[in-house]
Scaffold this active site. Structure first.
Site, PDB file in Angstrom:
ATOM      1  CG  HIS A 176      15.915 -11.035  11.407  1.00 13.29           C
ATOM      2  ND1 HIS A 176      14.674 -10.645  10.953  1.00 13.29           N
ATOM      3  CD2 HIS A 176      16.323 -12.039  10.573  1.00 13.29           C
ATOM      4  CE1 HIS A 176      14.344 -11.370   9.889  1.00 13.29           C
ATOM      5  NE2 HIS A 176      15.327 -12.232   9.640  1.00 13.29           N
ATOM      6  CG  HIS A 232      12.473 -14.561   8.264  1.00 19.23           C
ATOM      7  ND1 HIS A 232      13.573 -14.266   7.494  1.00 19.23           N
ATOM      8  CD2 HIS A 232      11.508 -14.982   7.401  1.00 19.23           C
ATOM      9  CE1 HIS A 232      13.290 -14.498   6.213  1.00 19.23           C
ATOM     10  NE2 HIS A 232      12.043 -14.950   6.141  1.00 19.23           N
ATOM     11  CG  MET A 251      16.482 -21.050   7.842  1.00 23.12           C
ATOM     12  SD  MET A 251      18.107 -20.947   7.066  1.00 23.12           S
ATOM     13  CE  MET A 251      18.339 -19.174   7.056  1.00 23.12           C
ATOM     14  CG  ASP A 301      17.071 -15.521   9.732  1.00 18.86           C
ATOM     15  OD1 ASP A 301      16.052 -15.023   9.221  1.00 18.86           O
ATOM     16  OD2 ASP A 301      18.176 -14.940   9.764  1.00 18.86           O
ATOM     17  CG  ASP A 361      16.149 -11.133   6.063  1.00 15.70           C
ATOM     18  OD1 ASP A 361      17.352 -11.033   6.329  1.00 15.70           O
ATOM     19  OD2 ASP A 361      15.428 -12.080   6.449  1.00 15.70           O
ATOM     20  CG  MET A 371      13.002 -13.073   1.570  1.00 17.71           C
ATOM     21  SD  MET A 371      13.718 -12.913   3.223  1.00 17.71           S
ATOM     22  CE  MET A 371      15.403 -13.465   2.954  1.00 17.71           C
ATOM     23  CB  SER A 428      20.356 -11.881  11.023  1.00 19.31           C
ATOM     24  OG  SER A 428      20.049 -13.251  10.916  1.00 19.31           O
ATOM     25  CG  MET A 452      12.956 -18.361   5.830  1.00 18.15           C
ATOM     26  SD  MET A 452      14.696 -17.885   5.851  1.00 18.15           S
ATOM     27  CE  MET A 452      14.850 -17.445   7.574  1.00 18.15           C
TER      28      MET A 452
HETATM   29  C1  DX5 Z   1      18.420 -15.416   4.947  1.00 19.07           C
HETATM   30  C2  DX5 Z   1      17.968 -14.919   6.296  1.00 19.07           C
HETATM   31  C3  DX5 Z   1      18.611 -13.633   6.684  1.00 19.07           C
HETATM   32  C4  DX5 Z   1      20.082 -13.740   6.937  1.00 19.07           C
HETATM   33  C5  DX5 Z   1      20.709 -12.410   6.644  1.00 19.07           C
HETATM   34  O1  DX5 Z   1      17.696 -16.548   4.612  1.00 19.07           O
HETATM   35  O2  DX5 Z   1      16.563 -14.720   6.310  1.00 19.07           O
HETATM   36  O3  DX5 Z   1      17.966 -13.054   7.808  1.00 19.07           O
HETATM   37  O4  DX5 Z   1      20.366 -14.113   8.254  1.00 19.07           O
HETATM   38  O5  DX5 Z   1      22.075 -12.572   6.696  1.00 19.07           O
HETATM   39  P1  DX5 Z   1      23.076 -11.595   5.928  1.00 19.07           P
HETATM   40  O6  DX5 Z   1      22.875 -10.228   6.501  1.00 19.07           O
HETATM   41  O7  DX5 Z   1      24.412 -12.193   6.237  1.00 19.07           O
HETATM   42  O8  DX5 Z   1      22.711 -11.654   4.470  1.00 19.07           O
HETATM   43 ZN    ZN Z   2      15.624 -13.477   7.979  1.00 21.26          ZN
END
Ligand code: DX5
Ligand code: ZN
Length: 217
Positions: free
Chosen positions: A32, A65, A36, A34, A174, A136, A7, A67
């Site tokens: 990956h 991903h 947000m 993320d 994840d 998750m 990630s 969010m």
């Molecule tokens: C959390 C994200 C994850 C995050 C995982 O909201 O969707 O993808 O980056 O990070 P670690 O592996 O540090 O929990």
């Molecule tokens: Zn993620």
């Protein structure tokens, strides 16, 4: 082949190109990514400029991903930015079936993520249409949180649903993934593991990816 997806959220953004190059050369299979929005989750990560740099430099599958609320407004954008897999949240989609069809029409693989409190049963009517389910294993919003143990049971339940439905969906985990839970997750039925902090905060991220890869393959 089980998949490791580092990630990018946990990487050193001041050295983004060299972090991408490290993943390119490593045993990881996917990136990956993320996204947000500060509304669906209580944090803002990064957006399209970073995605553009990934598109130009990453040589592996881009696993995005989202969010964010109203993901429908951004499906075309992420398609044009090179997303190979686009995952939306069940909790953010009022018309999930329509959203999933639109992702596929845009020639991306369609994923649905569910939060830790959301039951597997909510996926029953959509599972056959999905390429990926992202379970998750932390509450989304931040890297570096602790893995929620109840995830193992959810993986098993999801695996049964996938088998019963003749679905081709992959199971991605994840949040809080590390060398202590990776093997058990795969044994329960997971196919892809996201790892942020465990990889990027380690002394030698490339070796950590190799270590994870050998645990699960
Ligand atoms: C959390 C994200 C994850 C995050 C995982 O909201 O969707 O993808 O980056 O990070 P670690 O592996 O540090 O929990
Ligand atoms: Zn993620």
């Amino acid at each position: 082949m089980n998949i490791i997806a580092p990630s990018i959220l946990a990487c050193d953004f001041g050295n983004l190109k060299s972090e991408i190059s490290m993943v390119n050369k490593s045993k990881a299979h996917w990136f990956h990514i993320d996204i947000m929005d500060g509304i669906f989750v209580p944090n803002i990560s990064f957006g399209t400029p970073i995605m553009q740099i990934l598109k130009e430099n990453a040589e592996k599958i881009l696993d995005v991903h989202l969010m964010i609320i109203n993901p429908d407004n951004y499906l075309e954008k992420f398609s044009s930015l090179g997303a190979n897999i686009l995952t939306v949240h069940y909790e953010a989609c009022t018309h999930l079936h329509r959203t999933v069809q639109k992702i596929k029409k845009l020639k991306m693989k369609a994923g649905v993520a569910i939060n830790p409190h959301t039951p597997i049963s909510c996926l029953k009517s959509i599972i056959k249409d999905l390429d990926l389910v992202c379970l998750m294993s932390v509450n989304p919003g931040f890297g570096g949180q602790s893995f929620i143990e109840n995830t193992y049971e959810k993986v098993k339940e999801l695996k049964s649903l996938i088998n019963e439905s003749n679905s081709d969906a992959l199971i991605e985990i994840d949040g809080g993934v590390n060398s202590n839970n990776a093997k058990k997750l795969i044994e329960c039925g997971a196919n892809a593991l996201v790892a942020g902090s465990f990889v990027f905060k380690s002394k030698n991220p490339s070796n950590t990816i190799s270590e994870l890869s050998s645990i699960i393959n």
